[in-house]
Design an enzyme around this catalytic site. Structure first.
Site, mmCIF file in Angstrom:
data_model
loop_
_atom_site.group_PDB
_atom_site.id
_atom_site.type_symbol
_atom_site.label_atom_id
_atom_site.label_comp_id
_atom_site.label_asym_id
_atom_site.label_seq_id
_atom_site.Cartn_x
_atom_site.Cartn_y
_atom_site.Cartn_z
ATOM 1 N N GLU A 166 -2.647 47.810 -8.321
ATOM 2 C CA GLU A 166 -3.402 48.471 -9.254
ATOM 3 C C GLU A 166 -4.771 48.533 -9.397
ATOM 4 O OE1 GLU A 166 -2.655 45.625 -12.611
ATOM 5 O OE2 GLU A 166 -2.764 43.745 -11.229
ATOM 6 N N ASP A 177 -11.744 43.419 -15.500
ATOM 7 C CA ASP A 177 -11.951 44.655 -14.949
ATOM 8 C C ASP A 177 -13.177 45.657 -14.839
ATOM 9 O OD1 ASP A 177 -9.210 43.720 -15.153
ATOM 10 O OD2 ASP A 177 -9.169 44.760 -17.246
#
Length: 525
Positions: free
Chosen positions: A187, A15
């Site tokens: 997301e 991420d």
């Protein structure tokens, strides 16, 4: 151009949120249940990277005790504006059921190494928050919204709300600006403004084989957002021969010369499809075509080589391979599951030149155990240590770990047994089921210190012990290292394998183990 191999951040580094401040590049990555929270890596040339700091260092910022495996810190977002660093992060208390108990926070610091502030609570409507600093001075929080209702899709879209920095609070209406593309599971939002357009980057398709990064844009920050033609920006889906799989969930950065790059997560699965190194971070060169960001290589698939811009070379000192524990603090590559590495757990001063671990809860505890470890960053490694440990009963153990989570690990340990005051055992935990791999522990009563070693080569792991650290004997047989992976976790996982040391005292008397050194070596395949 200088070419560098991808991934640029190897081992568990998912991420990525990348930002440039003058001549310095920083990437913040998720740490999940590992403490301290959020790992920040630093580079000046996009070729050489070092682990610089972890901003969340105290319980008041992050209390992970009791968090489930792969809970905790999800998808941090690092940004810089007004002479301050802003770090947004999610603390996930529970994630495996229909509900997601996920709280979003903001901390700030005048310098990347701190001091970092106490957290400001933002919201709990979903996860993967980020902060966008608009050129008119306004700030906006984005996050995905989790919808638990059975008639709705759980990934309910991307929310945006204004953040008032003076009040330290969200203000105004909440707007759902993007419900995703046909890829689904939207997301990881990041927002950028380029030539009067607001560009929204989101992760879609889930974080495994169908992962991707989607781009949409709008003239108005609140939308409507149009999807990029021939979306997505990047994906590895449908191309299993690529060395970088699961490409997606990333962020953009602009260089001083005006060119761009994209940092994204990826996996390098082994032949059996499991990724023991977890999700890693790669870089791709970006060009703008007809008002949209595209991979400079053409197409949508990630390259395993990144062409860095022309920047002065800036290597860092080589990481310490053998830690002699002769300092007063452990280096930034060491972390612990759920708790700080403090004097309640560990000491480098009680016996100078040794790391003393005080035995606490069991190795499967999700609260307060004594375990410190570092990431496995290569497919072929050795990790070894030498310890002085004198258990007084069977409830006391200490040794060497290969540790993915409290449900999946290997543990080569010393303990006390009826036939021996000190003996060697080997434990495996697979999907929560513990088994002992040595039928009767090897007695080592007359050894002052015991050296332990593990070797991982691709999907195999072996264990050894020695009196002097030179002549090694096998402990048990060859085992399956690929159980230490996201794909083998139940129901799934999001981290990666660590190697390190641990000590337990299940009687609560805090019996300690002294580790003389710890060596981590990456070996040629």
């Amino acid at each position: 151009m200088t070419a560098v191999n991808n991934p640029v951040l190897t081992g568990f580094n998912p991420d990525p949120s990348i930002v440039r401040v003058e001549d310095d590049y920083y990437i913040a990555t998720s740490t999940f249940e590992w403490f301290p929270g959020v790992q920040i890596s630093h580079s000046k040339d996009l070729v050489n990277w070092r682990v610089l700091t972890h901003p969340l260092t105290r319980y008041s910022q992050l209390d992970l005790r009791g968090r489930p495996n792969s809970g905790g810190v999800w998808a941090p977002s690092l940004s810089y504006a007004d002479g301050m660093f802003y770090l947004i992060y999610t603390d996930v208390r529970d994630w495996t059921g229909i509900f997601k108990d996920a709280r979003n926070f903001l901390v700030t610091a005048p310098h990347i190494e701190g001091p970092w502030s106490e957290p400001i609570f933002l919201n709990a409507s979903g996860f993967d928050p980020s902060l966008f600093h608009d050129d008119d001075g306004r700030k906006w929080l984005l996050n995905m919204v989790w919808d638990h209702r059975p008639e709705e899709h759980n990934f309910g879209g991307i929310l945006i709300q204004e953040f008032d920095a003076e009040k330290g609070a969200l203000v105004g209406p909440v707007t759902n600006i993007f419900r995703g593309s046909e890829l689904g599971l939207v997301e990881g939002p990041h927002l950028y403004k380029v030539d009067g357009w607001y560009y929204l980057l989101t992760a879609e398709g889930g974080t495994f084989t169908t992962h991707a990064e989607t781009v949409a844009r709008s003239r108005d920050i609140l939308g409507p957002y149009e999807l990029m033609p021939d979306n997505p920006l990047i994906t590895s889906a449908g191309v299993p021969e690529l060395p970088l799989q699961s490409a997606g969930h990333g962020s953009l950065v602009q260089h001083r010369d005006g060119t761009w790059a994209f940092a994204h997560l990826c996996r390098r699965p082994q032949a059996n499809g499991r990724s023991i190194l977890g999700r890693e971070t790669s870089l791709q060169k970006i060009v703008w075509v007809d008002g949209w960001p595209r991979l400079a290589s053409g197409g949508k698939t990630p390259l395993d080589r990144f062409e860095a811009p022309e920047l002065p070379e800036h290597p860092w000192p080589e990481p310490i391979r053998r830690d002699e524990f002769d300092t007063t603090h452990l280096g930034p590559h060491w972390q612990a599951p759920r708790v700080p590495i403090d004097e309640q757990m560990a000491s480098l001063t009680e016996r100078p030149g040794f790391l003393r671990l005080y035995g606490r809860e069991s190795i499967v505890s999700r609260f307060e155990q004594s375990l410190v470890a570092r990431r496995q960053k290569s497919f072929h490694i050795e990790a070894s240590t030498c310890l002085d440990f004198h258990p007084e009963n069977f409830q006391q153990m200490a040794g060497l770990v290969a540790f993915y989570s409290t449900d999946n690990f290997y543990y080569l340990f010393l303990t006390h047994a009826p036939h021996s005051k000190r003996c060697l055992g080997l434990m495996r935990c697979e999907r929560g089921k513990v088994s002992f791999l040595i039928e009767k522990e090897y007695p080592l009563d007359d050894w002052q210190q015991v050296c332990l070693k593990l070797e991982i080569k691709n999907d195999r792991i072996r264990f050894f012990y020695s009196r002097d650290g030179q002549q090694w004997s096998a402990a048990g047989g060859e085992e399956d290292a690929s159980i230490l992976s996201d794909e083998h976790a139940l129901p799934i996982g999001f981290t990666g394998n660590f190697v390190g040391v641990a000590c337990q005292d299940l009687a609560g008397t805090r019996q300690h183990a002294d580790f003389d050194w710890f060596e981590y070596k990456e070996l040629a395949d």
